[in-house]
Design a protein around this motif. Structure first.
Motif, PDB file in Angstrom:
ATOM      1  N   PHE A  67      48.804  40.673  38.268  1.00 30.12           N
ATOM      2  CA  PHE A  67      47.523  40.953  38.915  1.00 30.12           C
ATOM      3  C   PHE A  67      46.537  39.838  38.575  1.00 30.12           C
ATOM      4  O   PHE A  67      46.165  39.680  37.408  1.00 30.12           O
ATOM      5  N   ASP A  68      46.101  39.074  39.564  1.00 27.48           N
ATOM      6  CA  ASP A  68      45.129  38.027  39.297  1.00 27.48           C
ATOM      7  C   ASP A  68      43.731  38.636  39.160  1.00 27.48           C
ATOM      8  O   ASP A  68      43.550  39.855  39.254  1.00 27.48           O
ATOM      9  N   ALA A  69      42.734  37.785  38.935  1.00 23.36           N
ATOM     10  CA  ALA A  69      41.377  38.271  38.666  1.00 23.36           C
ATOM     11  C   ALA A  69      40.835  39.100  39.827  1.00 23.36           C
ATOM     12  O   ALA A  69      40.160  40.116  39.619  1.00 23.36           O
ATOM     13  N   ALA A  70      41.127  38.661  41.053  1.00 26.11           N
ATOM     14  CA  ALA A  70      40.634  39.396  42.216  1.00 26.11           C
ATOM     15  C   ALA A  70      41.282  40.777  42.306  1.00 26.11           C
ATOM     16  O   ALA A  70      40.624  41.777  42.586  1.00 26.11           O
ATOM     17  N   ALA A  71      42.592  40.832  42.040  1.00 27.48           N
ATOM     18  CA  ALA A  71      43.304  42.117  42.107  1.00 27.48           C
ATOM     19  C   ALA A  71      42.816  43.076  41.034  1.00 27.48           C
ATOM     20  O   ALA A  71      42.732  44.291  41.259  1.00 27.48           O
ATOM     21  N   GLN A  72      42.478  42.566  39.857  1.00 29.25           N
ATOM     22  CA  GLN A  72      42.026  43.419  38.763  1.00 29.25           C
ATOM     23  C   GLN A  72      40.723  44.147  39.087  1.00 29.25           C
ATOM     24  O   GLN A  72      40.447  45.203  38.519  1.00 29.25           O
ATOM     25  N   ALA A  73      39.959  43.584  39.996  1.00 27.33           N
ATOM     26  CA  ALA A  73      38.675  44.200  40.367  1.00 27.33           C
ATOM     27  C   ALA A  73      38.821  45.190  41.516  1.00 27.33           C
ATOM     28  O   ALA A  73      37.883  45.929  41.823  1.00 27.33           O
ATOM     29  N   ARG A  74      40.002  45.242  42.137  1.00 28.18           N
ATOM     30  CA  ARG A  74      40.208  46.146  43.271  1.00 28.18           C
ATOM     31  C   ARG A  74      40.488  47.563  42.785  1.00 28.18           C
ATOM     32  O   ARG A  74      40.988  47.772  41.673  1.00 28.18           O
ATOM     33  N   PRO A  75      40.190  48.582  43.604  1.00 30.20           N
ATOM     34  CA  PRO A  75      40.485  49.974  43.213  1.00 30.20           C
ATOM     35  C   PRO A  75      41.991  50.227  43.195  1.00 30.20           C
ATOM     36  O   PRO A  75      42.742  49.641  43.984  1.00 30.20           O
ATOM     37  N   VAL A  76      42.424  51.115  42.304  1.00 30.72           N
ATOM     38  CA  VAL A  76      43.846  51.430  42.189  1.00 30.72           C
ATOM     39  C   VAL A  76      44.382  52.004  43.499  1.00 30.72           C
ATOM     40  O   VAL A  76      45.538  51.780  43.860  1.00 30.72           O
ATOM     41  N   SER A 108      38.651  50.517  39.265  1.00 29.97           N
ATOM     42  CA  SER A 108      39.360  49.243  39.327  1.00 29.97           C
ATOM     43  C   SER A 108      40.532  49.252  38.354  1.00 29.97           C
ATOM     44  O   SER A 108      40.591  50.069  37.426  1.00 29.97           O
ATOM     45  N   LEU A 109      41.455  48.300  38.556  1.00 31.46           N
ATOM     46  CA  LEU A 109      42.605  48.193  37.662  1.00 31.46           C
ATOM     47  C   LEU A 109      42.153  47.973  36.228  1.00 31.46           C
ATOM     48  O   LEU A 109      42.684  48.575  35.292  1.00 31.46           O
TER      49      LEU A 109
END
Length: 634
Positions: free
Chosen positions: A135-144, A79-80
């Motif tokens: 990067f919002d909270a949802a984006a921070q949890a997504r894979p790079v 994740s990011l």
């Protein structure tokens, strides 16, 4: 302290830095400026040890940690947030060792060190940096791996910022940021507690984030204290004084040479002639600073003036798939002389809206009415990759002018700002700035009524950006601009529209208001969506008597805060008057000839006062927000 001593460096046989020296004190935040191709990135490579100098060297204190942005964040499934946290290698190593350590003393040392580096707040700090970069909270949890290259560069930037190196090197970091990210980064750098060296062509970043300018010019490094505006004033004064000194020395040399020529053969004057010859030999010739000529941008004027509005939208929706609209409910008009800047975070639909205007996307619903004969041209930075790599600039233009004589085609290429020696260079061998000029020239070759520019400045240096500002102000048609360069927006645009929350709306404030909005944590146009919102039971309502009592207590508690705000307002007012007085003195052109030393001193005092004012205004804003938030919580 960064110490550069008698440094010379070559790249591909070309000498870019020649016996240059510089001392950068610890804690300095400096902007490294110079024309494209001057060697700024080469200097960074020498500092990091990626390039060996031809002579001289670079030294930093022992154990100094140097950080720079990686070329790209790895495209892994991490994740990011995990990628950014991993950038603090010491923390990662200590946490891993804490899992296996058995010696009580070592365990104690580990936990003390973790406390010293504030390991407990690491996730919050990493999340705040990612949030600031869009990067919002949802984006921070997504894979790079789920992000494109431009967004991965933001992740790489977030990682180096989180690692907090002693010497932070940033090479054009705003090239892959939107205006919102640029504003956040500018504020971050200004508050960064360690040394920063940043290559940037963004005037606002160099005016607000740094306290020194290093100018790489004629293969030398020159240090100037103050922001970019202060550097420009100091350099102009230096050039003027040097020009006068050169003229004076030239006249003196001519006089001495004439004396020697006239009397060297005359016995009674031979000794004096020899004395002047020796004086001539000792005289070090002064060289005037020669400003490189910047070829202007030239946009052809529209052949026909159209009646307004040139575009009208009624309840328009647009998107890339039928089942999902990016923007909805657009009710807008664009007039023939409009100058509109589009604001809003990347991903909110600015480029989508631009493509709709340029007819590269068809509306899904509603009506778009365009004026008869309307010509629209669009420049987007990513289109540089669409240039034919093995064709020259002349060949590119020839496609648009198949029947024109060779001289006319080359004249059009020259108008684009490409010198004669580059006209027959294939596109793949042109610099980024030269490619941008060629692409912009091709985009406007048909004399459009509406010009749409999507991040046009990424490969342009400051001088070229100023040339583009002048060209846009001279262009009589309408302009739509998407740019992270605040100076360009302020210098060329009259109206601001925000793209976000699935629509486009007018913004009544100015860019300074928008900056305060962004730095306050708000997301104009809808950012940080997807975060969970806790719902709790409301407490029982208090009686009116209790409410008044609590309000009175709160006002009493806020008195010291209110006093500080009042004191700051008085100080701000005094500083503004002081700066106005300095400006009045510095506006007198005679000052620079009669007393250049006083002019330089006044310029420095004015710069110092401006910095103090900026700090007071930031403090005032923070205290006012604190006060207003406390009052609103009654």
């Amino acid at each position: 302290m960064l110490q550069i001593s008698d440094l010379s460096a070559r790249v591909a046989g070309r000498l870019l830095i020649d016996h240059a020296s510089l001392t950068l004190p610890t804690g300095t935040k400096a902007g490294l400026v110079g024309r494209n191709g001057a060697g700024k990135s080469t200097l960074f490579r020498v500092i990091t040890g990626d390039l060996s100098p031809e002579s001289g060297g670079v030294s930093v204190p022992r154990n100094t940690r140097i950080g720079q942005v990686a070329q790209e964040a790895p495209g892994t499934e991490d994740s990011l947030l995990e990628i950014v946290l991993a950038a603090d290698e010491e923390r990662v190593a200590l946490l891993a060792e804490a899992e296996t350590a058995t010696d009580p003393n070592r365990i104690s040392d580990i936990h003390i060190r973790l406390a010293d580096i504030e390991s407990h707040s690491a996730e919050a700090r990493a999340a705040a940096i990612l949030d600031g970069l869009g990067f919002d909270a949802a984006a921070q949890a997504r894979p790079v791996s789920s992000f494109s290259g431009g967004w991965r560069m933001r992740v790489a930037l977030a990682a180096v910022l989180f690692s907090r190196p002693d010497l932070l090197l940033l090479d054009e970091p705003t090239n892959y940021l939107d205006l919102e990210g640029t504003l956040w980064l500018e504020n971050f750098v200004a508050r960064y507690p360690y040394t920063v060296l940043i290559i940037s062509h963004d005037r606002d970043v160099l005016n607000n984030a740094v306290n020194a300018i290093i100018h790489l010019d004629q293969k030398k490094l020159v240090f100037y204290r103050g922001d970019y505006d202060s550097f420009e004033r100091q350099r102009a004064e230096k050039m003027e004084l040097l020009q006068k000194a050169v003229a004076k020395q030239t006249a003196e040399r001519k006089h001495m040479e004439a004396f020697v020529e006239r009397f060297r053969a005359k016995a009674s004057k031979a000794r004096q002639a020899q004395s002047r010859l020796k004086a001539l030999e000792r005289m070090q010739p002064l060289t005037a600073i020669v400003e490189e000529h910047v070829t202007p941008f030239v946009f052809p004027k529209p052949e026909k003036v159209l009646a307004s509005p040139i575009i009208r939208m009624e309840n328009v929706s647009v998107g890339y798939t039928p089942e999902r609209s990016i923007l909805r409910g657009l009710n807008l008009r664009i007039d023939a002389d409009d100058r509109i800047a589009l604001l809003g975070a990347n991903g909110n639909g600015k480029s989508t809206f631009a493509k709709l205007l340029a007819e590269r996307l068809k509306e899904q619903a509603g009506t778009v009415t365009r004026a008869p004969g309307l010509k629209i041209s669009m420049f987007a930075q990513h289109q540089i990759d669409d240039l034919r790599p093995n064709e020259t600039a002349v060949q590119h233009v020839r496609r648009f002018m198949p029947d024109a004589p060779e001289a006319k085609v080359r004249a059009r290429v020259a108008q684009m700002g490409l010198p004669t020696q580059k006209m027959d260079t294939v596109a793949d061998s042109l610099s980024g700035g030269e490619k941008a000029r060629l692409l912009m020239g091709l985009a406007t070759i048909d004399a459009p009524n509406l010009l749409i520019l999507d991040e046009p400045t990424n490969h342009l240096d400051i001088e070229a950006r100023e040339s583009l500002v002048r060209a846009l102000n001279d262009f009589p048609g309408a302009v739509i601009l998407i740019s992270h360069d605040r100076h360009m927006v302020e210098a060329t645009m009259d109206r601001l529209w925000i793209v976000g929350d699935g629509t486009v709306s007018r913004y009544d404030g100015d860019l300074e208001d928008y900056k305060k909005l962004i730095l306050s944590g708000a997301r104009a146009g809808g950012g940080n969506q997807g975060e969970a919102v806790a719902v709790v039971d409301a407490p029982p309502a208090a009686s009116k008597l209790d409410q008044r009592r609590v309000a009175a207590e709160k006002r009493e508690q806020l008195k010291p805060l209110k006093k500080k705000i009042s004191q700051l307002e008085i100080q701000i007012s005094r500083l503004q008057k002081t700066i106005a007085d300095f400006d009045a003195s510095l506006s007198d052109p005679k000052l620079y000839t009669k007393d250049p030393a006083r002019a330089a001193a006044l310029a420095k005092q004015r710069s110092d006062a401006a910095k103090t004012l900026a700090g007071c205004e930031e403090d005032w804003l923070a205290l006012t927000e604190e006060h207003d938030s406390a009052m609103a919580a009654e």
